[in-house]
Design an enzyme around this catalytic site. Sequence first.
Site, PDB file in Angstrom:
ATOM      1  N   PRO A  91       2.136  -0.506  15.359  1.00 47.60           N
ATOM      2  CA  PRO A  91       1.025  -1.201  16.007  1.00 47.60           C
ATOM      3  C   PRO A  91       0.086  -1.800  14.960  1.00 47.60           C
ATOM      4  CG  PRO A  91       0.980   1.178  16.496  1.00 47.60           C
ATOM      5  CD  PRO A  91       2.202   0.922  15.684  1.00 47.60           C
ATOM      6  N   GLY A  93      -3.554  -3.459  13.556  1.00 49.36           N
ATOM      7  CA  GLY A  93      -4.977  -3.198  13.775  1.00 49.36           C
ATOM      8  C   GLY A  93      -5.263  -1.772  14.181  1.00 49.36           C
ATOM      9  N   LEU A  96      -2.634   1.974  10.584  1.00 53.14           N
ATOM     10  CA  LEU A  96      -1.327   2.456  10.115  1.00 53.14           C
ATOM     11  C   LEU A  96      -0.722   1.547   9.041  1.00 53.14           C
ATOM     12  CD1 LEU A  96       0.218   3.690  13.508  1.00 53.14           C
ATOM     13  CD2 LEU A  96      -1.010   5.019  11.777  1.00 53.14           C
ATOM     14  N   GLY A  97      -1.569   0.767   8.386  1.00 57.55           N
ATOM     15  CA  GLY A  97      -1.112   0.029   7.208  1.00 57.55           C
ATOM     16  C   GLY A  97      -0.293  -1.212   7.494  1.00 57.55           C
ATOM     17  N   SER A  99      -1.224  -4.343   7.763  1.00 55.56           N
ATOM     18  CA  SER A  99      -1.551  -5.510   6.935  1.00 55.56           C
ATOM     19  C   SER A  99      -0.996  -5.343   5.522  1.00 55.56           C
ATOM     20  CB  SER A  99      -3.062  -5.789   6.917  1.00 55.56           C
ATOM     21  OG  SER A  99      -3.757  -4.806   6.186  1.00 55.56           O
ATOM     22  N   ALA A 100      -1.065  -4.123   4.975  1.00 55.19           N
ATOM     23  CA  ALA A 100      -0.514  -3.906   3.630  1.00 55.19           C
ATOM     24  C   ALA A 100       1.005  -4.060   3.639  1.00 55.19           C
ATOM     25  CB  ALA A 100      -0.891  -2.515   3.127  1.00 55.19           C
ATOM     26  N   ALA A 101       1.646  -3.561   4.699  1.00 56.44           N
ATOM     27  CA  ALA A 101       3.104  -3.704   4.797  1.00 56.44           C
ATOM     28  C   ALA A 101       3.474  -5.181   4.889  1.00 56.44           C
ATOM     29  CB  ALA A 101       3.632  -2.930   6.006  1.00 56.44           C
ATOM     30  N   ASP A 142      -3.004   1.731   0.755  1.00 58.52           N
ATOM     31  CA  ASP A 142      -2.105   1.220   1.796  1.00 58.52           C
ATOM     32  C   ASP A 142      -0.921   0.492   1.172  1.00 58.52           C
ATOM     33  OD1 ASP A 142      -4.262   2.076   3.275  1.00 58.52           O
ATOM     34  OD2 ASP A 142      -4.305   0.331   4.592  1.00 58.52           O
TER      35      ASP A 142
END
Length: 315
Positions: A91, A93, A96-97, A99-101, A142
């Site tokens: 999911p 926003g 759980l990272g 954006s970094a992934a 992240d």
Amino acid sequence: MTFAPGKVILLGEHAVVYGHPALAGALGDGVDVEVVPGEGRLRVPAWDVAVLPGEGATALSLAWAAICEAVSRVPGYARPAVDLVARFGVPTGSGLGSSAALSVAAARALGEAGGVSLGELALLEIAMAAETVFHGKPSGIDHAVAARGGFGLFTRAAGLSPLPGGPRVPLVIGHTGRARDTRGRVARVAELASERPGETAAHFAAIEALVRRAAAALLEEDLATVGAAMNDNQEHLAALEVSCPEIDRMCDLARAAGALGAKLTGGGGGGCVIALAPGREEAVQAAWTAAGFRSFTTVVGGRDAAPAIRAEARA
Ligand code: MEV
């Protein structure tokens, strides 16, 4: 195709921005990025967007611009005529990272399409540039997890060090239904750090002690101590004003359903709550479902927790 995993911070978020250690691990799912012929767009079909670098000055387009600019400085890189298509398996926003992934998987994919293979340091630097757009003042935790996978102790100074023995942590992860507010909460903690430096430093020091206690307890497979440390960590996070009523309620429900520990994970202000509830996972999920919160179960860590390697296997 490239892949980078999402992450869970077990303990230590926010204090990690100020140089303290945090415990974090990769999720089995994350972000897949596919390279297709195109004109340099980053496409996210789930959001119905396809942006050129910097176009419209959205966070996504500015992060994409930062990635393109940084990758273009790698010696030997030749700009390819491609678009990247990103698909989220975690999911977004939610702390759980995702954006970094996305940053890591997109940088890898662009580098490969342009004829260069990015080393880990280059990858972390590029992802940092993108994460700075998304989050303002990232610690790097992240994207270190997104780039390396595994489960370990992270500090700004030393990066991610895997925990010996590959401990496995079964978690229930539930969503508050409210978007996490990493940028806003990191900014609020910065205000507190300048308004009330002594008090804030004491919270950070206490969080560091909890992180170290939990890391030692994991080596002994003492999940009760890990859970108690999570509960105490949540108290400090609430005092640092990064919790919210939904997070508090979910933590109460999880503990009442038999969880050893429950806390927010990531930036807070919304996003996800993690509960450590070995053998009581179904009871925690049932309590959350009855209160209208969605959840899933996962196991973080383990010797096989190297999703970064999955990237190579899939390519
Ligand atoms: C975000 O996942 C974790 C925070 O500690 C911010 C950061 O470390 O960059 C809140």
